[in-house]
Design an enzyme around this catalytic site. Sequence first.
Site, PDB file in Angstrom:
ATOM      1  N   CYS A 133       0.801  -1.219   0.000  1.00  0.00           N
ATOM      2  CA  CYS A 133       0.000   0.000   0.000  1.00  0.00           C
ATOM      3  C   CYS A 133       0.836   1.273   0.000  1.00  0.00           C
ATOM      4  O   CYS A 133       0.293   2.376  -0.104  1.00  0.00           O
ATOM      5  CB  CYS A 133      -0.947  -0.015   1.195  1.00  0.00           C
ATOM      6  SG  CYS A 133      -2.053  -1.440   1.162  1.00  0.00           S
ATOM      7  N   HIS A 169      -2.507   7.780   7.032  1.00  0.00           N
ATOM      8  CA  HIS A 169      -2.789   6.487   6.404  1.00  0.00           C
ATOM      9  C   HIS A 169      -4.160   6.015   6.876  1.00  0.00           C
ATOM     10  O   HIS A 169      -4.949   5.542   6.069  1.00  0.00           O
ATOM     11  CB  HIS A 169      -1.690   5.486   6.772  1.00  0.00           C
ATOM     12  CG  HIS A 169      -1.800   4.194   6.035  1.00  0.00           C
ATOM     13  ND1 HIS A 169      -1.775   4.116   4.660  1.00  0.00           N
ATOM     14  CD2 HIS A 169      -1.950   2.913   6.474  1.00  0.00           C
ATOM     15  CE1 HIS A 169      -1.894   2.854   4.278  1.00  0.00           C
ATOM     16  NE2 HIS A 169      -2.008   2.100   5.360  1.00  0.00           N
ATOM     17  N   GLU A 198      -0.350   4.911  14.352  1.00  0.00           N
ATOM     18  CA  GLU A 198      -0.026   6.113  13.582  1.00  0.00           C
ATOM     19  C   GLU A 198      -0.190   7.372  14.425  1.00  0.00           C
ATOM     20  O   GLU A 198       0.640   8.288  14.358  1.00  0.00           O
ATOM     21  CB  GLU A 198      -0.904   6.203  12.333  1.00  0.00           C
ATOM     22  CG  GLU A 198      -0.524   7.381  11.440  1.00  0.00           C
ATOM     23  CD  GLU A 198      -1.294   7.438  10.133  1.00  0.00           C
ATOM     24  OE1 GLU A 198      -0.924   8.262   9.267  1.00  0.00           O
ATOM     25  OE2 GLU A 198      -2.278   6.666   9.977  1.00  0.00           O
ATOM     26  N   LYS A 238      -9.547   8.044   3.487  1.00  0.00           N
ATOM     27  CA  LYS A 238     -10.018   6.677   3.267  1.00  0.00           C
ATOM     28  C   LYS A 238     -11.414   6.457   3.838  1.00  0.00           C
ATOM     29  O   LYS A 238     -12.086   5.495   3.465  1.00  0.00           O
ATOM     30  CB  LYS A 238      -9.043   5.667   3.888  1.00  0.00           C
ATOM     31  CG  LYS A 238      -7.714   5.535   3.151  1.00  0.00           C
ATOM     32  CD  LYS A 238      -6.861   4.433   3.768  1.00  0.00           C
ATOM     33  CE  LYS A 238      -5.516   4.308   3.071  1.00  0.00           C
ATOM     34  NZ  LYS A 238      -4.621   5.460   3.343  1.00  0.00           N
ATOM     35  N   HIS A 242      -9.799   2.136   0.819  1.00  0.00           N
ATOM     36  CA  HIS A 242      -8.353   1.939   0.723  1.00  0.00           C
ATOM     37  C   HIS A 242      -8.017   1.436  -0.683  1.00  0.00           C
ATOM     38  O   HIS A 242      -8.328   0.296  -1.032  1.00  0.00           O
ATOM     39  CB  HIS A 242      -7.915   0.935   1.780  1.00  0.00           C
ATOM     40  CG  HIS A 242      -6.439   0.835   1.967  1.00  0.00           C
ATOM     41  ND1 HIS A 242      -5.532   1.448   1.139  1.00  0.00           N
ATOM     42  CD2 HIS A 242      -5.696   0.179   2.898  1.00  0.00           C
ATOM     43  CE1 HIS A 242      -4.311   1.177   1.538  1.00  0.00           C
ATOM     44  NE2 HIS A 242      -4.385   0.409   2.611  1.00  0.00           N
ATOM     45  N   PHE A 256       1.857  -3.613   3.846  1.00  0.00           N
ATOM     46  CA  PHE A 256       2.239  -4.927   4.346  1.00  0.00           C
ATOM     47  C   PHE A 256       3.715  -5.177   4.045  1.00  0.00           C
ATOM     48  O   PHE A 256       4.213  -4.839   2.976  1.00  0.00           O
ATOM     49  CB  PHE A 256       1.407  -6.018   3.673  1.00  0.00           C
ATOM     50  CG  PHE A 256      -0.021  -6.117   4.145  1.00  0.00           C
ATOM     51  CD1 PHE A 256      -0.485  -5.342   5.193  1.00  0.00           C
ATOM     52  CD2 PHE A 256      -0.906  -6.986   3.531  1.00  0.00           C
ATOM     53  CE1 PHE A 256      -1.793  -5.432   5.624  1.00  0.00           C
ATOM     54  CE2 PHE A 256      -2.224  -7.097   3.953  1.00  0.00           C
ATOM     55  CZ  PHE A 256      -2.659  -6.308   5.000  1.00  0.00           C
TER      56      PHE A 256
END
Length: 419
Positions: free
Chosen positions: A165, A305, A316, A337, A342, A405
């Site tokens: 991502c 994010h 975060e 998002k 996403h 990831f």
Amino acid sequence: MELKRVVVTGLGAITPLGNDVAQTWANALAGVSGAGPLTHFDASKFKTQFACEVKGFNAADHFDRKAIRTLDLYSQYALVAATQAVEDAQIAEGLDKTRVGVVFCAGIGGLHTFEEEAGYYAKNEENGPKYNPFFIPKMIADIAAGHISMKYGFHGPNYGIVSACASSTNGIIDAFNLVRLGMAEVMVTGGAEAALFPAGVGGFNSMHALSTRNDDPMHASRPFSGSRDGFVMGEGSAALILEEYEHAKARGAKIYAEVIGGGMSADAYHITATHPEGLGARLVMENALKDAGIKPEDVDYINAHGTSTPVGDVSEIKAIKEVFGEHAYKLNVSSTKSMTGHLLGATGALEALFCVKSVQEDVVPPTINHVDGDNDENIDYNMNFTFNEAQHRTVDVALSNTFGFGGHNACIIVKKYKE
């Protein structure tokens, strides 16, 4: 060597909020949710039956029949967004095309093509293997960059980056560096993804990563809220034209914003989970600030994010508070998002585009779907999460975080353009 200034001179987008930049941005500021029931396939037996799909897209409006046969949906989205950006920047003609490159990214690439071919083989296994000759070139995650360069004859640096991502943010950072180091004068950069098919949805379901709020899709993505239960998948593409400042000025190009820094780091922790204390997130923001040559207090807006996962949102916010200290309570934070879902490997490009528009227009898009009292004890709500309504304020500097990831972290910083 003296680094060159890099500015943004073109934008393009096809997203769950709209099929161009203007519609996407207007709906983001209005707090519109792009979520709804899945239509790409019958998801009635899946744990998650909704997503943020691109709407009203007809490939025949953009490509001839031969092209459609050779382009996975993710490449179609990439070409649409890149075409918008190229036309917006007016770089298709009159430039030295050996000095124009493309870095366009995907986290997964042609997943639908892979599914189709795997299914075909399973049905025809007794007759021996037989595959479509376009199988590999439709599927690979770098092919969108190739198609863009071939469409326009751009002979500069050309490739894709895969870092889950974080892919398209890594791509923007590379494009930024190629221009400021003098290796190209203009770069088309961004990301695309189209993974809303059984393998994509089913794969993320099996990891318990997705929201299962099937009775209320539009409110399912709720970053920073106590009742969040996973992210909502999205699809689409966003593209930016990065250009050397003097080159842009000489040809009279309009300039949206200036890119001033990028940072990268690794969590080195887990294949899917973020570091619980936000170690990699802290490092990537610190690295970006250092590269940009600015102080934490210079940042006005962070596009987080913020995926709406229980662990990721908390880590975060911990990182933001560590990096920004008291200034964390003065800047705006939002997760777009909550509206777009996403977009996996394309999410960084879209959120960088939102940051560009934010500094251009002095407005911060909201984090929607938060209800008063729906809080998480691990999140400090004294911070300005820009809940539910866009906020008009001076935005001189905006920062965008993307994490993937594998522990991949990337961060890009844009600044209001001043001659």
